[in-house]
Write an enzyme that holds these catalytic residues in place. Structure first.
Site, PDB file in Angstrom:
ATOM      1  N   ASN A   9       0.922  -1.265   0.083  1.00 17.83           N
ATOM      2  CA  ASN A   9      -0.186   0.237  -0.112  1.00 17.83           C
ATOM      3  C   ASN A   9       1.075   1.164  -0.014  1.00 17.83           C
ATOM      4  O   ASN A   9       1.487   1.681   0.774  1.00 17.83           O
ATOM      5  CB  ASN A   9      -0.923  -0.047   1.359  1.00 17.83           C
ATOM      6  N   TRP A  10       1.104   1.802  -1.180  1.00 13.96           N
ATOM      7  CA  TRP A  10       1.839   3.010  -1.253  1.00 13.96           C
ATOM      8  C   TRP A  10       1.279   4.137  -0.841  1.00 13.96           C
ATOM      9  O   TRP A  10       2.048   5.276  -0.412  1.00 13.96           O
ATOM     10  CB  TRP A  10       2.436   3.182  -2.699  1.00 13.96           C
ATOM     11  N   LYS A  11       0.179   4.191  -0.254  1.00 15.05           N
ATOM     12  CA  LYS A  11      -0.553   5.189   0.185  1.00 15.05           C
ATOM     13  C   LYS A  11      -0.479   6.531  -0.702  1.00 15.05           C
ATOM     14  O   LYS A  11      -0.319   6.498  -1.870  1.00 15.05           O
ATOM     15  CB  LYS A  11      -0.072   5.663   1.663  1.00 15.05           C
ATOM     16  N   HIS A  99      -9.577   0.596   4.549  1.00 18.74           N
ATOM     17  CA  HIS A  99      -8.192   1.200   5.230  1.00 18.74           C
ATOM     18  C   HIS A  99      -8.736   2.003   6.463  1.00 18.74           C
ATOM     19  O   HIS A  99      -9.618   3.124   6.281  1.00 18.74           O
ATOM     20  CB  HIS A  99      -7.536   1.829   4.353  1.00 18.74           C
ATOM     21  N   GLU A 101      -7.303   4.636   7.486  1.00 19.49           N
ATOM     22  CA  GLU A 101      -6.998   5.927   7.337  1.00 19.49           C
ATOM     23  C   GLU A 101      -8.464   6.649   6.647  1.00 19.49           C
ATOM     24  O   GLU A 101      -8.602   7.782   6.750  1.00 19.49           O
ATOM     25  CB  GLU A 101      -5.834   6.146   6.573  1.00 19.49           C
ATOM     26  N   GLU A 172      -5.422  -4.868  10.507  1.00 17.76           N
ATOM     27  CA  GLU A 172      -4.380  -3.597  10.583  1.00 17.76           C
ATOM     28  C   GLU A 172      -4.795  -2.917  11.822  1.00 17.76           C
ATOM     29  O   GLU A 172      -5.572  -2.090  11.821  1.00 17.76           O
ATOM     30  CB  GLU A 172      -4.475  -2.854   9.472  1.00 17.76           C
ATOM     31  N   GLY A 178       2.235   2.608  10.834  1.00 14.21           N
ATOM     32  CA  GLY A 178       3.286   3.779  10.736  1.00 14.21           C
ATOM     33  C   GLY A 178       4.086   3.979  12.083  1.00 14.21           C
ATOM     34  O   GLY A 178       4.228   5.195  12.297  1.00 14.21           O
ATOM     35  N   SER A 218       3.404  -1.822  10.523  1.00 15.18           N
ATOM     36  CA  SER A 218       4.947  -1.910  10.903  1.00 15.18           C
ATOM     37  C   SER A 218       5.559  -3.288  10.405  1.00 15.18           C
ATOM     38  O   SER A 218       6.389  -3.587  11.343  1.00 15.18           O
ATOM     39  CB  SER A 218       5.062  -1.424  12.235  1.00 15.18           C
ATOM     40  N   GLY A 239       2.936  -1.021   4.245  1.00 19.29           N
ATOM     41  CA  GLY A 239       2.798   0.297   3.962  1.00 19.29           C
ATOM     42  C   GLY A 239       4.318   0.951   3.814  1.00 19.29           C
ATOM     43  O   GLY A 239       4.979   0.667   2.740  1.00 19.29           O
ATOM     44  N   GLY A 240       5.004   1.581   4.793  1.00 18.36           N
ATOM     45  CA  GLY A 240       6.229   2.230   4.836  1.00 18.36           C
ATOM     46  C   GLY A 240       7.240   1.371   4.041  1.00 18.36           C
ATOM     47  O   GLY A 240       7.880   1.737   3.132  1.00 18.36           O
TER      48      GLY A 240
END
Ligand code: 13P
Length: 256
Positions: A9-11, A99, A101, A172, A178, A218, A239-240
């Site tokens: 997930n590159w967001k 998600h 977010e 998640e 994150g 994470s 993600g990151g």
């Protein structure tokens, strides 16, 4: 054996050039995927085109293109929205739905997510459905009922065939996203086993055993192997650590 998936997930990150370069790096490395182990790249809408071009150029089996959201409508006067049909024009097969977010910042409700799930299934697309609890809920140990409500409200109206053909669940925990605070392998396994028990209650064990349940929050090159070694953890939503090839590729290898 259940399917395993590592999804990026590159967001809202990377320029178009960076996206193209990252896709190129991923697709030209030795991924060792097969029909049971796949990778999904969920990229910003504006980057779908260029990543799709890379995918068609390299033709690597079992790597799929995903979006991070979509409309629950197929077309019409919905300014600023993106239809699943538009995503399909770009060979997008998967969409992240629910998600945390988007639940938090765009106020997406369980009911809206249910409608998005239905629309995607009507177009024969794959749903990466996210669930997970905030820190306060984890602190008072009510995470199971919180996640059960998310799944019941947005997924459990589906029939068994729709579920097995179209749904991948991603757990998640919001406190792990994150933050560098990964759920312990035991915390992840406990929740995944709980989710599978809910699926089993509603659809029976045979169906429940077929649904991939990914962990996100994470997850990185260091902890992926231990997380994925749990019986009910079928890969990750990253993600990151998915923003660079050298941190993402080891996570794919941990799945394999
Ligand atoms: P991080 O891997 O950056 O914690 O993000 C997880 C996530 O939200 C994936 O959807």
């Amino acid at each position: 054996m259940r399917r395993k998936i590592v999804a990026a997930n590159w967001k809202m990150n990377l320029s178009i050039k960076e996206a193209k370069d990252l896709a190129h790096q991923i697709l030209t490395s030795d991924l060792q995927l097969n029909e049971k182990n796949s990778v999904v790249l969920c990229v910003p809408f504006t980057h779908l085109h260029v990543v799709n071009e890379e995918l068609s150029k390299h033709k690597v089996n079992s790597v799929y293109l995903g979006a991070q959201n979509c409309s629950d409508k197929l077309q019409g006067a919905f300014t600023g929205e993106i239809s699943p049909l538009m995503l399909q024009n770009l060979n997008t097969t998967h969409v992240i739905i629910g998600h945390s977010e988007r639940r938090q910042y765009q106020n997406e409700s369980n009911e809206l997510l249910k409608s998005k799930v239905e629309t995607l299934i009507s177009q024969n697309m794959q749903v990466l459905f996210c669930c997970g609890e905030p820190l306060e809920i984890r602190k008072n140990e009510s995470q199971n009922s919180y996640v059960a409500e998310q799944l019941t409200a947005s997924l459990f109206h589906l029939n068994a065939e729709q579920l097995t053909k179209h749904i991948v669940i991603a757990y998640e925990p919001i406190w792990a996203i994150g933050t560098g605070l990964t759920a312990s392998p035991q915390q992840a396994q406990d929740m995944h086993a709980f989710i599978r028990s809910l699926l089993s209650e509603k659809y029976g064990n045979e169906i429940a055993q077929q649904i991939p349940i990914l962990y996100g929050g994470s997850c990185n090159a260091q902890n992926a192997k231990e997380l994925f070694s749990n019986q009910d953890v079928d890969g990750g939503l990253i993600g990151g650590a998915a923003l660079k090839a050298d941190t993402f590729l080891p996570i794919i290898h941990a799945m394999n």
